[in-house]
Scaffold this motif. Structure first.
Motif, PDB file in Angstrom:
ATOM      1  N   UNK A   1      58.512 134.837 -67.925  1.00 15.42           N
ATOM      2  CA  UNK A   1      57.393 134.079 -68.509  1.00 15.42           C
ATOM      3  C   UNK A   1      56.301 133.938 -67.460  1.00 15.42           C
ATOM      4  N   UNK A   2      55.054 133.791 -67.910  1.00 17.78           N
ATOM      5  CA  UNK A   2      53.961 133.646 -66.934  1.00 17.78           C
ATOM      6  C   UNK A   2      54.175 132.393 -66.076  1.00 17.78           C
ATOM      7  N   UNK A   3      53.703 132.495 -64.839  1.00 13.82           N
ATOM      8  CA  UNK A   3      53.844 131.361 -63.939  1.00 13.82           C
ATOM      9  C   UNK A   3      52.847 130.272 -64.322  1.00 13.82           C
TER      10      UNK A   3
ATOM     11  N   UNK B   1      44.505 131.195 -67.316  1.00 13.78           N
ATOM     12  CA  UNK B   1      44.193 131.592 -68.692  1.00 13.78           C
ATOM     13  C   UNK B   1      43.484 130.460 -69.433  1.00 13.78           C
ATOM     14  N   UNK B   2      43.949 129.234 -69.250  1.00  8.72           N
ATOM     15  CA  UNK B   2      43.301 128.078 -69.879  1.00  8.72           C
ATOM     16  C   UNK B   2      41.875 127.930 -69.351  1.00  8.72           C
ATOM     17  N   UNK B   3      41.695 128.098 -68.033  1.00  8.91           N
ATOM     18  CA  UNK B   3      40.362 128.011 -67.436  1.00  8.91           C
ATOM     19  C   UNK B   3      39.424 129.048 -68.052  1.00  8.91           C
ATOM     20  N   UNK B   4      39.920 130.277 -68.188  1.00  6.64           N
ATOM     21  CA  UNK B   4      39.097 131.348 -68.749  1.00  6.64           C
ATOM     22  C   UNK B   4      38.733 131.043 -70.200  1.00  6.64           C
ATOM     23  N   UNK B   5      39.679 130.511 -70.961  1.00 10.89           N
ATOM     24  CA  UNK B   5      39.392 130.157 -72.359  1.00 10.89           C
ATOM     25  C   UNK B   5      38.362 129.034 -72.437  1.00 10.89           C
TER      26      UNK B   5
END
Length: 136
Positions: free
Chosen positions: A116-118, A125-129
């Motif tokens: 699973x992703x760290x 990913x949340x920051x990019x979204x």
């Protein structure tokens, strides 16, 4: 200083530990197993030996006045029983090993799945979204 237990107290403790029950089960299973092995030897192995070697009864063999045929027969029966027990134990161990490998196989397959992703990857990913949503 340790307090000495009475004989009855020690016996009750022995019974409570389950040693007596384990021993009883071992004796009963051993008796049943002995019957199976003896039947196998008497019904199958001894007749096969008689076919191949001729007479399988050594009770008439004597050296002087000593009837060693009974001893020879006992030794041969011991070797046959030991061999049959060896084969049965080997078969049981093989079955156990196969069952253990089947149990371990799904666990090994689960480990081979991609990790699973760290936490850092998820946060990035949340920051990019969030950046994308602000631009819109």
């Amino acid at each position: 200083m340790e307090e000495k237990k009475g004989f009855i107290a020690e016996f009750k403790e022995f019974l409570a530990q389950g040693n007596a029950m384990d021993l009883a089960v071992g004796v009963v299973i051993g008796g049943a197993f002995t019957a199976i092995v003896n039947a196998l030897i008497e019904a199958i192995i001894n007749p096969l030996i008689a076919i191949v070697a001729g007479q399988a009864d050594f009770s008439a063999v004597k050296i002087g006045m000593f009837p060693i045929g009974v001893l020879i027969a006992a030794v041969i029966n011991f070797i046959l029983i030991a061999f049959v027990v060896f084969l049965l134990v080997k078969a049981v161990n093989t079955v156990k090993e196969k069952a253990k490998k089947k149990e371990e196989a799904p666990a090994e397959e689960a480990e081979e799945e991609p990790a699973a992703p760290s936490q850092e990857e998820l946060l990035a990913e949340i920051r990019d979204l969030l950046k994308e949503s602000k631009k819109k």
